[in-house]
Design a protein around this motif. Structure first.
Motif, PDB file in Angstrom:
ATOM      1  N   ASP A  79       6.657  -8.371  -3.823  1.00  0.00           N
ATOM      2  CA  ASP A  79       5.562  -9.073  -3.172  1.00  0.00           C
ATOM      3  C   ASP A  79       5.778  -9.261  -1.682  1.00  0.00           C
ATOM      4  O   ASP A  79       4.832  -9.512  -0.948  1.00  0.00           O
ATOM      5  CB  ASP A  79       5.356 -10.440  -3.838  1.00  0.00           C
ATOM      6  CG  ASP A  79       4.809 -10.296  -5.252  1.00  0.00           C
ATOM      7  OD1 ASP A  79       4.349  -9.182  -5.599  1.00  0.00           O
ATOM      8  OD2 ASP A  79       4.860 -11.285  -5.996  1.00  0.00           O
ATOM      9  N   TYR A 134       3.672  -7.215   1.007  1.00  0.00           N
ATOM     10  CA  TYR A 134       2.281  -7.517   1.289  1.00  0.00           C
ATOM     11  C   TYR A 134       2.205  -8.656   2.300  1.00  0.00           C
ATOM     12  O   TYR A 134       3.204  -9.270   2.672  1.00  0.00           O
ATOM     13  CB  TYR A 134       1.547  -7.950   0.017  1.00  0.00           C
ATOM     14  CG  TYR A 134       1.551  -6.941  -1.100  1.00  0.00           C
ATOM     15  CD1 TYR A 134       0.688  -5.848  -1.081  1.00  0.00           C
ATOM     16  CD2 TYR A 134       2.402  -7.101  -2.200  1.00  0.00           C
ATOM     17  CE1 TYR A 134       0.663  -4.932  -2.119  1.00  0.00           C
ATOM     18  CE2 TYR A 134       2.380  -6.185  -3.246  1.00  0.00           C
ATOM     19  CZ  TYR A 134       1.512  -5.105  -3.198  1.00  0.00           C
ATOM     20  OH  TYR A 134       1.492  -4.191  -4.227  1.00  0.00           O
ATOM     21  N   TRP A 157      -9.843  -3.261  -5.958  1.00  0.00           N
ATOM     22  CA  TRP A 157      -8.547  -3.921  -5.813  1.00  0.00           C
ATOM     23  C   TRP A 157      -8.354  -4.270  -4.339  1.00  0.00           C
ATOM     24  O   TRP A 157      -9.104  -3.817  -3.486  1.00  0.00           O
ATOM     25  CB  TRP A 157      -7.416  -3.020  -6.307  1.00  0.00           C
ATOM     26  CG  TRP A 157      -7.279  -1.712  -5.580  1.00  0.00           C
ATOM     27  CD1 TRP A 157      -6.466  -1.435  -4.525  1.00  0.00           C
ATOM     28  CD2 TRP A 157      -7.987  -0.496  -5.861  1.00  0.00           C
ATOM     29  NE1 TRP A 157      -6.620  -0.124  -4.119  1.00  0.00           N
ATOM     30  CE2 TRP A 157      -7.537   0.474  -4.928  1.00  0.00           C
ATOM     31  CE3 TRP A 157      -8.948  -0.120  -6.808  1.00  0.00           C
ATOM     32  CZ2 TRP A 157      -8.026   1.785  -4.913  1.00  0.00           C
ATOM     33  CZ3 TRP A 157      -9.434   1.178  -6.788  1.00  0.00           C
ATOM     34  CH2 TRP A 157      -8.973   2.112  -5.865  1.00  0.00           C
ATOM     35  N   GLY A 163      -2.822  -4.935  -0.172  1.00  0.00           N
ATOM     36  CA  GLY A 163      -2.708  -4.072  -1.336  1.00  0.00           C
ATOM     37  C   GLY A 163      -3.852  -3.092  -1.454  1.00  0.00           C
ATOM     38  O   GLY A 163      -4.118  -2.554  -2.535  1.00  0.00           O
ATOM     39  N   LYS A 178      -3.553  -6.478  -7.227  1.00  0.00           N
ATOM     40  CA  LYS A 178      -2.713  -5.308  -6.995  1.00  0.00           C
ATOM     41  C   LYS A 178      -3.108  -4.105  -7.830  1.00  0.00           C
ATOM     42  O   LYS A 178      -2.794  -2.970  -7.477  1.00  0.00           O
ATOM     43  CB  LYS A 178      -1.246  -5.672  -7.280  1.00  0.00           C
ATOM     44  CG  LYS A 178      -0.680  -6.746  -6.366  1.00  0.00           C
ATOM     45  CD  LYS A 178       0.787  -6.980  -6.611  1.00  0.00           C
ATOM     46  CE  LYS A 178       1.038  -7.654  -7.947  1.00  0.00           C
ATOM     47  NZ  LYS A 178       2.482  -7.970  -8.147  1.00  0.00           N
TER      48      LYS A 178
END
Length: 437
Positions: free
Chosen positions: A287, A290, A323, A278, A356
């Motif tokens: 999801d 990722y 992040w 991410g 994220k």
């Protein structure tokens, strides 16, 4: 190459190279960049097995911030600094480019091998003396225009590039892309050991380097990219189709190891490239996009959570956000400071893996002047000149004198840094170098 004695453009700025503002086309002159002028000391700490700290030795680690006696501001006067995978490059006030560290791919831009007894050191697995100390890059074969003035230097894992006042770019070293050697087009053995002009680039005002790719922003706002492309870090398809003049990619650019960023004139942030953790910050459909090695954002995509932040390395109001991968404390955000709906957990839900959403790095007192990220550690300098670090510290890359990971932003004031003002930091793979007043 010595810098010419006179500048007929007045006092030059000490602002970061990537914050050059656009000027009206009618005012365009051959000179598009000004060099920084503040002469500074260089400090370093962390891994030093290739002499990447430039201290004149290759002791495995340097535990605390240490003044580089070969680069004092009185005798040398470094004005800008870049860190690669295991080498560094510096621009001095008198227009010299100095390099030191690993030179296996020609990234130092000067001859260090086959020079006598030093080769015995290489046979023992150690760098030779010419690699452990700063040395001047030889531009004699690069056909530089007379009185060329350098304004910025950047480094990838195994290459180095410089920008001139006229917006030309020169480079040396090599690129690698998932194990494959790409090299420079002009290099016979894929290693460009001496500086060469990068053709096709004109009026460049800013460079940014990832692990194996480089971005260049032109005076008119076009963004050019070259180097490794396996992780979509070049955003090539969109840029080529739209003639490299995408209006979303105007003032500022940046690059992570295998991903890239560009900032719109109005403040919107776009990103592309590898996104396994991410790290692009770009929104994903689910999801399942990722945690796989081929997860990428192939084209420039708006990072909606940063749309109003007007960021460069920090936000307009001097905050630091982070992040991406949570492991190793690389984000500098304690678990309790993360919003649960922004965190992607492991399959069993036992531990957090990805943050994220861009989130405030807490526990940094004061307004942040600049922030940089290495492989697994990060640093932020506040406006008063104090330096904070967090993340992996197994190789002393945060300079606290111990090898324990650092969960949140922690003041670095050991060694020679006490009572000193840190102007900027550059983070290599497992080491750090600083410019200090």
């Amino acid at each position: 190459m010595g810098r010419k004695e006179k500048h007929d453009r007045g006092v030059s700025t000490t602002s970061p190279p990537c914050t050059t503002s656009l000027i009206p086309l009618a005012a365009l002159s051959p000179i598009v960049n000004e060099p920084p002028t503040m002469q500074l000391d260089v400090y370093g700490f962390g891994v030093n097995c290739y002499g990447q700290l430039g201290l004149g030795h290759a002791h495995d680690h340097v535990k605390e911030p240490t003044l580089n006696q070969h680069l004092s501001k009185k005798s040398v006067g470094v004005v800008q600094l870049a860190a690669g995978g295991a080498h560094c490059a510096a621009l001095t006030h008198n227009n010299k480019i100095l390099t030191w560290g690993l030179n296996d791919d020609g990234q130092l831009g000067r001859q260090t091998r086959g020079l006598g007894d030093d080769e015995l050191d290489r046979a023992k697995g150690s760098p030779n003396k010419r690699e452990m100390r700063p040395g001047e890059v030889d531009f004699s074969g690069a056909s530089l225009p007379p009185d060329t003035v350098f304004t910025q230097v950047v480094a990838t894992a195994s290459a180095t590039f410089v920008l001139t006042e006229f917006g030309d770019v020169y480079g040396w070293g090599t690129f690698r892309d998932v194990g494959d050697v790409i090299g420079f087009p002009s290099a016979k053995d894929l290693r460009q050991c001496t500086p060469v002009k990068i053709e096709g680039l004109r009026n460049i005002t800013c460079l940014a380097a990832g692990a194996e790719h480089v971005l260049a922003r032109s005076y008119l706002g076009a963004v050019y990219a070259w180097g490794g492309a396996t992780k979509d870090q070049l955003g090539r398809e969109k840029l080529a189709r739209r003639g490299c003049n995408d209006p979303h990619l105007i003032p500022r650019i940046g690059a992570g190891a295998y991903h890239s960023f560009a900032i719109q004139r109005g403040g919107g942030v776009y990103s592309w490239g590898w996104n396994m953790y991410g790290q692009t910050g770009a929104p994903q459909a689910g999801d399942d996009n990722y945690l796989t090695s081929d997860a990428t954002v192939p084209l420039p995509t708006l990072v909606s959570d940063l749309q109003k932040e007007n960021t460069s390395s920090v936000t307009e109001d001097k905050r630091c956000l982070s992040w991406g991968r949570i492991r190793g404390n690389a984000l500098g955000i304690p678990d309790e400071d993360m919003k649960s709906d922004s965190v992607l957990y492991s399959n069993d839900g036992a531990w957090p893996k990805i943050l994220k959403t861009p989130t405030l790095v807490t526990r940094i007192p004061g307004r942040v002047a600049s922030a940089v990220a290495g492989m697994n550690h990060s640093l932020a300098a506040v406006e008063k000149g104090r330096l904070f670090g967090w993340g992996s510290n197994i190789h002393y890359e945060i300079g606290l004198g111990h090898k324990e990971d650092v969960q949140s932003a922690t003041l670095i004031d050991r060694g020679g840094l006490k009572d000193k003002k840190v102007v900027s930091a550059a983070a290599g793979s497992e080491f750090t170098v600083l410019l200090v007043e």
